[in-house]
Design an enzyme around this catalytic site. Structure first.
Site, PDB file in Angstrom:
ATOM      1  N   LYS A   1       0.836  -1.184   0.000  1.00  0.00           N
ATOM      2  CA  LYS A   1       0.000   0.000   0.000  1.00  0.00           C
ATOM      3  C   LYS A   1       0.880   1.245   0.000  1.00  0.00           C
ATOM      4  CE  LYS A   1       0.733   1.913   3.373  1.00  0.00           C
ATOM      5  NZ  LYS A   1       2.026   2.388   3.979  1.00  0.00           N
TER       6      LYS A   1
ATOM      7  N   TYR B   1      -4.485   4.244   6.006  1.00  0.00           N
ATOM      8  CA  TYR B   1      -5.021   3.327   7.020  1.00  0.00           C
ATOM      9  C   TYR B   1      -6.357   3.849   7.559  1.00  0.00           C
ATOM     10  CZ  TYR B   1      -0.704   0.655   7.271  1.00  0.00           C
ATOM     11  OH  TYR B   1       0.363  -0.160   6.972  1.00  0.00           O
TER      12      TYR B   1
END
Ligand code: NAD
Length: 344
Positions: A111, A196
């Site tokens: 990510k 996140y």
């Protein structure tokens, strides 16, 4: 998949993986994979010969499974590698994932999967065309405390969900690192850790946001240059009427908290996204769930997803990453224009 063991002792039910990018997180994944039952490190791709030598010794990787950035397309002819895990700086993921897909190997990508939604869509398309799976290193999607809260929410334990708060931050040190170089990172704290809170908003609330507002705060314009956000405040609205309020920063330490509130209760995770142990509580009391090494569980689960088509409770595929990148694009737009940005 058949589960026989061949002459070399290889178990065909294991996902055989090459890691691309032998940096700090790549090393953490490799170490965690020592305890995997369903995935095994069998190859490396690196531009640094000394690291390859080191990893060959540490993880027993044979010379024929070692590649560099010039020759890794040849991985297509290597039967010892099923998938490649791309763990390089963000802006490199797009081209690297597409090259791996073209070599006919499944891809796991760290990510943020890309630095914008256009790139993410191209990566998804390339993997579809090559008939390979594309997964993203969303390790929290396999973390037991996180999953327990999602299960409790699905069972209605918190009632109608009204609010989520996601706070993520650390104080970034070395001013010369790639995370502070837009050409390699694609953005600042938002791209690196704000993701996140974006991703967490979606799996904790269980809906997709329909609007975004955001504000960027920059106290140190020397360290945090144009295009590198230091701190971002952002809010989401969801179709049910639930709202989220989040903060992502490179200038506050130990900021790692998720909070979910509903008509019948609440859930808190703190720390929520660190490497663990994750801790949490709900209106029913302390949250009890096993403490695990995130990357070990993630890689075993990903072996099941890739080899046996397992469907995880929280998806971790390219489409998920595309959703996050569309939202991050909207956050940057909202911060720039000062306007509420619609996501529908
Ligand atoms: P790092 O700097 O420690 O490692 C990056 C690696 O990429 C290095 O080995 C470096 O040599 C290599 N590399 C290849 N081409 C490069 C180039 N052109 N410029 C610079 N480096 C190059 O970084 P990291 O912390 O390991 O992060 C790598 C990726 O992993 C990032 O996408 C990051 O967001 C992600 N990450 C994810 C988690 C997680 O918990 N899921 C945690 C940390 C990092």
């Amino acid at each position: 998949m058949n589960k026989t063991t061949d002459k070399t002792g290889r178990n065909d039910s294991m996902l055989r993986l090459a890691i691309m990018g032998l940096g700090s997180y790549g090393t953490r994944v490799a170490e965690a994979m020592r305890d995997c039952k369903k995935a095994k490190l069998t190859g490396v791709i690196s531009g640094t010969p000394s690291k390859i030598k080191d990893w060959k010794g540490k993880y027993g990787i044979p010379e024929k499974n070692c590649y560099n950035y010039e020759n890794f397309d040849a991985i297509k002819d290597n039967p010892d590698i099923d998938a490649v895990y791309v763990i390089t700086p963000n802006a490199l993921h797009h081209d690297e994932v597409i090259r791996v897909a073209k070599a006919g190997k499944h891809v796991i990508c760290e990510k943020p999967m890309a630095i914008n939604a256009t790139e993410a869509q191209e990566m998804i398309d390339a993997c579809k065309k090559a008939n390979v799976k594309l997964l993203v290193g969303y390790r929290m999607h396999f973390e037991p405390h996180t999953l327990k809260i999602v299960e409790m929410r699905n069972s209605g334990d918190f009632g109608k969900i009204l609010f989520f708060q996601g706070l993520v931050g650390f104080t970034i040190d070395d001013p010369n690192q790639w995370r502070l170089n837009k050409a390699l990172s694609g953005g600042g704290s938002m791209m690196d850790i704000g993701i996140y809170a974006v991703n967490g908003s979606r799996y904790m609330i269980g809906e997709e946001p329909v609007w975004v507002t955001a504000e960027e705060i920059k106290n140190d314009p020397v360290k945090f240059k144009e295009g590198i956000d230091e701190t971002m405040l952002f809010q989401f609205g969801f179709p049910s009427g639930a709202v989220a309020s989040c903060l992502s920063t490179y200038s506050m330490n130990n900021l790692d908290r998720f909070f979910l509130n509903g008509t019948n209760g609440f859930a808190e995770l703190m720390p929520a996204t660190g490497y663990g142990p994750i801790r949490g509580r709900t209106n029913q009391g302390e949250l009890t769930a096993p403490d695990v090494t995130h990357q070990t569980v993630q890689m075993d689960e990903m072996a099941d997803i890739i080899l046996r088509n397992k469907k995880p409770l929280i998806p971790a595929d390219g489409e998920e990453a595309l959703k996050d990148l569309k939202i991050i694009g909207a956050i940057y737009e909202a911060a720039k224009t000062g306007k509420k940005v619609s996501l529908t």
